[in-house]
Write a protein that holds these residues in place. Structure first.
Motif, PDB file in Angstrom:
ATOM      1  N   LYS A 425      49.620  69.134  87.998  1.00 12.96           N
ATOM      2  CA  LYS A 425      50.181  70.254  88.765  1.00 12.96           C
ATOM      3  C   LYS A 425      50.760  71.338  87.872  1.00 12.96           C
ATOM      4  N   GLY A 426      50.712  71.096  86.535  1.00 16.84           N
ATOM      5  CA  GLY A 426      51.218  72.083  85.599  1.00 16.84           C
ATOM      6  C   GLY A 426      52.710  72.073  85.442  1.00 16.84           C
ATOM      7  N   LEU A 427      53.367  70.961  85.804  1.00 15.22           N
ATOM      8  CA  LEU A 427      54.824  70.912  85.741  1.00 15.22           C
ATOM      9  C   LEU A 427      55.349  70.398  84.401  1.00 15.22           C
ATOM     10  N   ASN A 428      54.519  69.768  83.590  1.00 11.47           N
ATOM     11  CA  ASN A 428      54.954  69.328  82.263  1.00 11.47           C
ATOM     12  C   ASN A 428      53.763  69.355  81.314  1.00 11.47           C
ATOM     13  N   SER A 429      54.043  69.114  80.026  1.00 10.88           N
ATOM     14  CA  SER A 429      52.997  69.160  79.006  1.00 10.88           C
ATOM     15  C   SER A 429      52.310  67.795  78.889  1.00 10.88           C
ATOM     16  N   TYR A 430      51.163  67.794  78.215  1.00 14.68           N
ATOM     17  CA  TYR A 430      50.432  66.539  78.031  1.00 14.68           C
ATOM     18  C   TYR A 430      51.163  65.626  77.059  1.00 14.68           C
ATOM     19  N   THR A 431      52.010  66.205  76.235  1.00 14.54           N
ATOM     20  CA  THR A 431      52.824  65.374  75.334  1.00 14.54           C
ATOM     21  C   THR A 431      53.713  64.432  76.125  1.00 14.54           C
ATOM     22  N   THR A 432      54.254  64.920  77.232  1.00 17.75           N
ATOM     23  CA  THR A 432      55.073  64.070  78.101  1.00 17.75           C
ATOM     24  C   THR A 432      54.238  62.929  78.679  1.00 17.75           C
ATOM     25  N   VAL A 433      52.996  63.216  79.042  1.00 16.31           N
ATOM     26  CA  VAL A 433      52.089  62.182  79.563  1.00 16.31           C
ATOM     27  C   VAL A 433      51.822  61.126  78.499  1.00 16.31           C
ATOM     28  N   LEU A 434      51.563  61.565  77.280  1.00 17.32           N
ATOM     29  CA  LEU A 434      51.285  60.627  76.187  1.00 17.32           C
ATOM     30  C   LEU A 434      52.474  59.699  75.942  1.00 17.32           C
ATOM     31  N   GLU A 435      53.669  60.250  75.962  1.00 19.00           N
ATOM     32  CA  GLU A 435      54.856  59.432  75.741  1.00 19.00           C
ATOM     33  C   GLU A 435      55.038  58.425  76.875  1.00 19.00           C
ATOM     34  N   ALA A 436      54.791  58.860  78.115  1.00 17.00           N
ATOM     35  CA  ALA A 436      54.908  57.949  79.258  1.00 17.00           C
ATOM     36  C   ALA A 436      53.867  56.842  79.177  1.00 17.00           C
ATOM     37  N   GLN A 437      52.658  57.200  78.751  1.00 14.54           N
ATOM     38  CA  GLN A 437      51.599  56.203  78.604  1.00 14.54           C
ATOM     39  C   GLN A 437      51.962  55.185  77.526  1.00 14.54           C
ATOM     40  N   ARG A 438      52.492  55.662  76.412  1.00 16.04           N
ATOM     41  CA  ARG A 438      52.871  54.757  75.325  1.00 16.04           C
ATOM     42  C   ARG A 438      53.941  53.780  75.778  1.00 16.04           C
ATOM     43  N   ARG A 439      54.940  54.291  76.504  1.00 14.58           N
ATOM     44  CA  ARG A 439      56.018  53.413  76.968  1.00 14.58           C
ATOM     45  C   ARG A 439      55.490  52.371  77.958  1.00 14.58           C
ATOM     46  N   ALA A 440      54.616  52.798  78.859  1.00 13.90           N
ATOM     47  CA  ALA A 440      54.055  51.861  79.836  1.00 13.90           C
ATOM     48  C   ALA A 440      53.209  50.793  79.135  1.00 13.90           C
ATOM     49  N   PHE A 441      52.431  51.219  78.172  1.00 15.55           N
ATOM     50  CA  PHE A 441      51.577  50.288  77.444  1.00 15.55           C
ATOM     51  C   PHE A 441      52.410  49.292  76.651  1.00 15.55           C
ATOM     52  N   ASP A 442      53.417  49.769  75.943  1.00 16.10           N
ATOM     53  CA  ASP A 442      54.282  48.870  75.158  1.00 16.10           C
ATOM     54  C   ASP A 442      54.983  47.850  76.050  1.00 16.10           C
ATOM     55  N   ALA A 443      55.442  48.296  77.217  1.00 16.73           N
ATOM     56  CA  ALA A 443      56.140  47.385  78.123  1.00 16.73           C
ATOM     57  C   ALA A 443      55.197  46.322  78.659  1.00 16.73           C
ATOM     58  N   GLN A 444      53.976  46.699  79.007  1.00 18.56           N
ATOM     59  CA  GLN A 444      53.009  45.736  79.529  1.00 18.56           C
ATOM     60  C   GLN A 444      52.626  44.712  78.457  1.00 18.56           C
ATOM     61  N   VAL A 445      52.413  45.170  77.241  1.00 16.24           N
ATOM     62  CA  VAL A 445      52.094  44.261  76.137  1.00 16.24           C
ATOM     63  C   VAL A 445      53.259  43.294  75.890  1.00 16.24           C
ATOM     64  N   SER A 446      54.471  43.819  75.919  1.00 18.71           N
ATOM     65  CA  SER A 446      55.647  42.978  75.663  1.00 18.71           C
ATOM     66  C   SER A 446      55.808  41.901  76.721  1.00 18.71           C
ATOM     67  N   VAL A 447      55.528  42.209  77.981  1.00 18.31           N
ATOM     68  CA  VAL A 447      55.642  41.212  79.047  1.00 18.31           C
ATOM     69  C   VAL A 447      54.675  40.058  78.792  1.00 18.31           C
ATOM     70  N   ILE A 448      53.446  40.366  78.414  1.00 11.20           N
ATOM     71  CA  ILE A 448      52.457  39.321  78.140  1.00 11.20           C
ATOM     72  C   ILE A 448      52.870  38.493  76.925  1.00 11.20           C
ATOM     73  N   GLN A 449      53.269  39.172  75.857  1.00 15.69           N
ATOM     74  CA  GLN A 449      53.604  38.459  74.623  1.00 15.69           C
ATOM     75  C   GLN A 449      54.853  37.600  74.773  1.00 15.69           C
ATOM     76  N   VAL A 450      55.893  38.113  75.389  1.00 13.73           N
ATOM     77  CA  VAL A 450      57.129  37.353  75.546  1.00 13.73           C
ATOM     78  C   VAL A 450      56.919  36.188  76.515  1.00 13.73           C
ATOM     79  N   SER A 451      56.077  36.388  77.538  1.00 20.84           N
ATOM     80  CA  SER A 451      55.772  35.279  78.450  1.00 20.84           C
ATOM     81  C   SER A 451      55.139  34.127  77.690  1.00 20.84           C
ATOM     82  N   ASN A 452      54.214  34.434  76.796  1.00 16.26           N
ATOM     83  CA  ASN A 452      53.588  33.382  75.995  1.00 16.26           C
ATOM     84  C   ASN A 452      54.574  32.780  75.000  1.00 16.26           C
ATOM     85  N   GLN A 453      55.422  33.611  74.399  1.00 14.30           N
ATOM     86  CA  GLN A 453      56.427  33.081  73.472  1.00 14.30           C
ATOM     87  C   GLN A 453      57.365  32.104  74.172  1.00 14.30           C
ATOM     88  N   LEU A 454      57.687  32.395  75.413  1.00 13.89           N
ATOM     89  CA  LEU A 454      58.554  31.508  76.192  1.00 13.89           C
ATOM     90  C   LEU A 454      57.860  30.171  76.437  1.00 13.89           C
TER      91      LEU A 454
END
Length: 482
Positions: A425-454
């Motif tokens: 919609k043109g309300l923010n830059s693509y840099t904001t999207v990239l940062e949101a994607q990185r955070r979502a990806f890191d959180a999803q990876v961490s859930v899988i890895q910590v579940s296995n570590q447990l």
């Protein structure tokens, strides 16, 4: 004049009694402190168990939940049937069993039969003569265990056999926990691969939207390049993760004693089990009782202590009884022709008088071996407890981490979707999207890895309690598989 012989008789009797007492005296070198270890009543970090769950909580908590998958149970059964390490441990057990038979044979007399025939030519000044000689003898020998030396040897072999039995159970325990650990390591790798593939698909879908927007003049070329870069990076990550999955599959093949093709576990699709927050009802004393490594170390220590008794009693006289009967003739065919047989019965008492301190040094060497083994046992005990304490602490830490990462995943995924919609919609830059994607990806990876570590942390704890419920649970589960 009669006093001297009587004095000598009394002296001899007193000396024999002293030797007997010394031979039968306690020679154990294991300290009372080691025999009666002072253990705490509970763990340093108390395992919190709701009062309502106490009655139904087993010593291994939710171990049955971890191995609930039928495919996993089949893999465990296969590993127990054909693991090379387990087969080798079984052979070691059989070797110890045969040694037990060897030492047990000292309870019975040894009976041997010998048959000989010879022809001899003698030369003298009067000429030469040829003489034939044939003989048959039956010999019976028996050592009287007057000091308990033979009993000590049998006890040592029995304890070594017990140590081998525990080592075999430890090998089975290791196979089970190693297979379960490798199984969930593979599950984690496949879950991450699936996550990477979904992420790549989403990025490719985003690329189509961004590229279309760019052609309409609504987006910048930089956004297109950045998105395409993310797509290529994710595709590269997928290829790397495919190799990781293949390596995990081959690791399972090795545990099963088969060629590591990696094709046997390509279709595993199960979820990582959600474990209960409570752990188990086992206490430090249960670990001391059930840990196979501690049991094996303890039996090895007792066997070394029995070896000290053998070395001590080797310094005292041994009493041997022998009996023999046989026949001799100048022709082999004339043996046992119905004539009278020669026989003899004898008893002998042999005592070491001088050996330049060899037997004393052997006894001291055996004593030092016991003390060394005792320290190794204590090290094994405290290492096990330290590892268990650390894993209990890790359980608490990992449980809290997982809860935080799960919340972070929910927020990050929602933020990612919102950021991309606002970008379109043109309300923010693509840099904001990239940062949101990185955070979502890191959180999803961490859930899988910590579940296995447990799960891996829980498996390691159960491995130390395998002497009771673990083996029983595995046997019950595997017995249901055709």
């Amino acid at each position: 004049m009669d006093l001297l012989p009587n004095f000598r008789v009394r002296t001899l009797a007193i000396s024999c009694a002293a030797l007997l007492f010394a031979g039968c005296s306690q020679t154990s070198a294991i300290s009372d402190k080691t025999r009666n270890l002072n253990l705490p009543n509970n763990w340093q970090q108390e395992v919190s168990v709701p009062e309502s769950e106490l009655s139904g909580l087993s010593a291994l908590g939710d171990w049955a939940l971890i191995i609930a998958d039928n495919r996993l149970q089949s893999v465990i059964a296969k590993a127990l049937a054909q693991s090379p390490e387990l087969i080798a441990a079984y052979n070691d057990l059989q070797i110890a069993k045969e040694q037990l038979t060897i030492t047990g044979a000292s309870d019975y007399p040894a009976l041997t039969l010998s048959l000989d025939n010879s022809r001899r030519k003698s030369v003298s000044s009067n000429g030469s003569t040829v003489a034939n000689s044939a003989g048959i003898d039956l010999n019976l020998s028996y050592e009287v265990d007057i000091w308990g030396k033979l009993s000590a040897e049998q006890q040592q072999s029995s304890l070594q056999f017990q140590a081998s039995k525990v080592a075999f159970e430890q090998a089975k325990n290791n196979i089970v926990t190693d297979v379960v650990g490798a199984w969930f390591a593979l599950v984690e790798a496949q879950k991450l691969l699936g996550l990477y593939q979904v992420r790549a698909e989403n990025l490719e879908s985003n690329y189509d939207i961004i590229n279309s927007s760019y052609k309409l003049g609504l987006s910048e070329a930089l956004d297109v390049y950045l998105n395409q870069n993310n797509v290529n990076s994710e595709l590269a990550r997928i290829e790397q993760q495919k190799q990781t999955v293949l390596e995990k599959q081959r690791a399972l093949d090795v545990l099963l004693g088969q060629y590591p093709t990696g094709d046997n576990f390509s279709d595993i699709e199960i979820a990582l089990p959600q474990l209960e927050q409570s752990l188990f009802s086992a206490l430090p004393a249960d670990v001391l009782t059930n840990s196979f490594s501690i049991q094996q170390s303890w039996f090895s220590l007792l066997a070394a202590d029995a070896g000290l008794a053998v070395a001590h009693k080797n310094r005292f006289p041994s009493l041997n009884l022998t009996a023999s009967t046989g026949d001799s003739s100048d022709e082999l065919s004339n043996l046992l022709d119905g004539g009278a047989l020669a026989w003899s019965v004898a008893g002998s008492l042999t005592a070491p008088l001088f050996n330049a301190g060899r037997l004393k040094s052997l006894e001291e060497q055996a004593r030092l071996t016991v003390k060394k083994q005792e320290q190794q046992y204590l090290t094994a005990v405290f290492t096990e407890f330290a590892d268990m304490e650390n894993r209990i602490s890790s359980h608490s830490t990992l449980t809290k981490q997982l809860a935080y990462y799960q919340k972070a995943e929910e927020n990050a995924v929602a933020a990612e979707s919102l950021a991309f919609n606002q970008y379109v919609k043109g309300l923010n830059s693509y840099t904001t999207v990239l940062e949101a994607q990185r955070r979502a990806f890191d959180a999803q990876v961490s859930v899988i890895q910590v579940s296995n570590q447990l799960i891996q942390n829980r498996i390691a704890m159960y491995a130390k309690l395998g002497g009771s419920d673990l083996a029983q649970t595995i046997e019950q589960k595997v017995s249901t598989i055709n």
